[in-house]
Design an enzyme around this catalytic site. Sequence first.
Site, PDB file in Angstrom:
ATOM      1  N   VAL A  38      20.965 -72.877  32.966  1.00 48.98           N
ATOM      2  CA  VAL A  38      21.304 -74.287  32.779  1.00 48.98           C
ATOM      3  C   VAL A  38      22.375 -74.423  31.710  1.00 48.98           C
ATOM      4  O   VAL A  38      23.241 -75.299  31.775  1.00 48.98           O
ATOM      5  CB  VAL A  38      20.053 -75.135  32.434  1.00 48.98           C
ATOM      6  CG1 VAL A  38      20.418 -76.608  32.315  1.00 48.98           C
ATOM      7  CG2 VAL A  38      18.983 -74.963  33.498  1.00 48.98           C
ATOM      8  N   GLU A  72      21.667 -73.442  22.631  1.00 47.33           N
ATOM      9  CA  GLU A  72      20.576 -72.641  22.083  1.00 47.33           C
ATOM     10  C   GLU A  72      19.774 -72.149  23.275  1.00 47.33           C
ATOM     11  O   GLU A  72      19.021 -72.924  23.876  1.00 47.33           O
ATOM     12  CB  GLU A  72      19.714 -73.490  21.132  1.00 47.33           C
ATOM     13  CG  GLU A  72      20.472 -74.016  19.912  1.00 47.33           C
ATOM     14  CD  GLU A  72      20.549 -72.997  18.774  1.00 47.33           C
ATOM     15  OE1 GLU A  72      20.061 -71.864  18.944  1.00 47.33           O
ATOM     16  OE2 GLU A  72      21.112 -73.322  17.707  1.00 47.33           O
ATOM     17  N   CYS A 103      11.091 -69.814  21.982  1.00 44.13           N
ATOM     18  CA  CYS A 103      12.318 -69.066  22.305  1.00 44.13           C
ATOM     19  C   CYS A 103      12.514 -67.835  21.435  1.00 44.13           C
ATOM     20  O   CYS A 103      13.175 -66.883  21.846  1.00 44.13           O
ATOM     21  CB  CYS A 103      13.529 -69.969  22.221  1.00 44.13           C
ATOM     22  SG  CYS A 103      13.594 -70.916  20.697  1.00 44.13           S
TER      23      CYS A 103
END
Lengths: 453, 468
Positions: free
Chosen positions: B191, B209, B243
Amino acid sequence: MERMQQIVGRARAAFNSGRSRPLEFRIQQLKALERMVQEKEKEILAALRADLNKNGPNAYSHEILGVLRELVLAMEKLPSWAAPQTVKKDLMTLRDKAYINYEPLGVVLVIGAWNYPFLLVMQPLIGAITAGNAVVVKPSEVSEKTAQLVAELLPQYLDKDLYTVVTGGVPETTELLTQRFDHILYTGNSAVGRIVMTAAAKHLTPVTLELGGKSPCYIDRDCDLAVACRRITWGKYMNCGQTCIAPDYILCHPSIQSKVVENIKATLKEFYGVDVKSSPDYGRIVNKRHFKRILDLLEGQKIALGGETDEDSCFIAPTILTDVSPESKVMEEEIFGPVLPIVTVKSVDEAIEFINRREKPLALYVFSNNKQLIKRMIAETSSGGMTANDVLMHAVVPDLPFGGVGHSGMGAYHGKYTFETFSHRRACLVKDLKMEVLNKLRYPPGSMEMMHL
Amino acid sequence: NPFVGLVSHLRASWLSGKTRPMEYRVAQLEALGRFLNDKKQQILEATASDLGKAPFETELSEILMCKNELHETLNNLSRWMKDEHVDKTMAMQLDSAFIRKDPYGVVLIIAPWNYPIHHFLVPLIGAIAAGNCVIIKPSEVSKKTERLVAEALPGYLDKDCFAVVTGGVPETTRLLENKFDYIFFTGSPPVGRIVMMAAAKHLTPVTLELGGKNPCYVSDTCDVSNVARRVAWGRFFNAGQTCIAPDYLLCTLEMQEKLLPALRKAIDDFYGPNPQESLDFGRIVNDKQFQRVQRLLSSGRVAIGGQTDEAARYIAPTVLVDVQPSDPIMQEEIFGPILPIIIIANMDEAIDFINSRERPLAVYAFSSSDKVVNQVLKRTSSGGFCGNDTLMQFALTSLPFGGIGNSGLGMHHGKFSFDTFSHSRGCLKRGMGRESLNTPRYPPYSQKKFGVIRATSKVTRKSECTLL
């Protein structure tokens, strides 16, 4: 396709070998570049003359001096730029080591432009080497002789695998852009800037785009008009107007328009003599395509000064247009030529509004004795950079970042900023494996005491 | 385009200049603080509903850390906003050369679902501090939090300058067709590419990020129980949906044998014998993610955990052994409470393994030997690095947080957020006098003039000695 793959593959293998990382190696390469510039000065100047009709002292001070300065700065500062930067710690990390490590990105691509063809590949290259990367350089094919020279010289002085020059036009550049790089620095126009960023997006490659736009120059009624016009003349007609931060157009009150023209006219005579065409210091348009493009912009305009052209030598005389309509063609695109339109505005409010209605420019200029007015101009507009009471000069302050905003670009470089552009700032935290006591507070089962720390 | 009106409205507010004065920015930031205080209970409930988040985890990651960023920003804003004066050459001594921090204009923040408050609020703090107008697009996957943000946040912020947009992929796609002056995206690499390509059409700068597989190397010399606790904490926090979680472990067979019991104990200490009953262990955000993560359990062999409950979207804290680099679990970011262990013979092999893959958001290395930690640091490349712990490099606001390569571009946190959302504008103010000093630069050009330019603007090597 294969050729580009091989070139980039070789550069990547060379980078992965780790040899571009020790500071001594980088300095050695920079020293070699310095030698190259000093030893091949004649050849470089000859190429610049052939490509752009830039004469000796002019070419030297605009392209070579800047490069030598960057080299000296880089060699001097590399140890401090590359040193890990410790950061402020909090209670939890007091006993730990916390710092930012500056690391090379990997294989970077530098795409140059034709207007300062030597400077615009060398300055980024210097920063990229200083930051420890492998570099692929793609000089502009429009400035053919300089591109060829750079392609010949770099391999003679630098590590051949780490630093490569790729020559060619649009097809070669397109191919090159399909490869994966770790950063791309592109200098050129917005249309191609979009293409570069789109290609970069496929690989999630960060980009620095040094683009252009129409850099406005507002002349206040309260200013030393003779001095202002002198400085503007210098910046506008240098390199025959082919400077990304040249004052593109003037905004001023109608009452001083004719005085502006007069002053510039007088200055032009001083700079280039009565017959500009025979002045060794006045440049030429780089090629016929741009010559025709600029000529087109004169259509239907009121030529207050100049307008003479000679297609064979791509000569366009220093030209001023007055009472220019904001909707005319010459006010649509970046001129990049020795044509200076004057658009009249009734007040500084109107000027600010005018500027803000358009895309953000690479540079903004304002001439005024009124410090408050200058403050307002800066505060109420946005541009890549700006200079008050002069033109171009913010680009030569070594510690100012040079870059655009909006359509005029993204990212910045020059000096330390080139080093940072081509570096990854890696956050590093090193803790003790002991001292588990403190950590226990954060572990489940959830403890609200932790919250009150 | 359904968002044209909204974007123009914000752009008009931007052009009016109202977001620029420091007092305005401070007022909006303080309002954000009030949002966090007033809505704390609702935030706890929404994140518990969306992700089964333990209140402790929410307080820590979604509230406390946001407040830290807020306070850091409010404490330093006036200093950050000041013009930064720079050194000048000899010829410019009487001029004023400085860097002005200009807001970009109208910025877009797209947030993911795993820390649904944190991931929009922290960049938002930076965007407001830098003087921008902001459109916030929270994730539609963390539904309750999305609703909370959309309903409650606008009440705290200036509606002319800040807006929340909700919706899924189609809405986000249309939103991205508009021109923004900066886009801040947190999410997955695929994305991220789409966002950057959309941004390229308008020459909009971006910070992405993203993520990746964060390796965690455990050397043979270490305090095994401390390592096990720190790794387990980082892996199973938010049920692995972090993450920067340690994604997989690299160690020798010998170390694995020592680690397994230690990991078992850590998990037991943290979540009890049946983690499904622990109030401190989260859930997978939705069915799609649950099924994706569950499929990864078939890699290697379950050494610890492995239990799942589809109705509850529960996957037990799990450790897998006998995992091969070609297994499915090693092909994608896990983003779930599973820790695969890959056996390597030594540190060099571990480093080679890490370097043969995409650069991750974080690299972790555990060792009692400083040398080993430093070797791993030096010989790998990643967004950030933490030695002898996990996740903690994220919590220090003075450290930049960002990826490299596939794990992202740009950075934020603390002052880096302010800088990310500011354009650093190089400014030079000169006087109109002393025009004679400019003569050397004007045509007609000559060697003599050039000599003067060179003398007044050059930078000499300190180590060299020039005899004039």
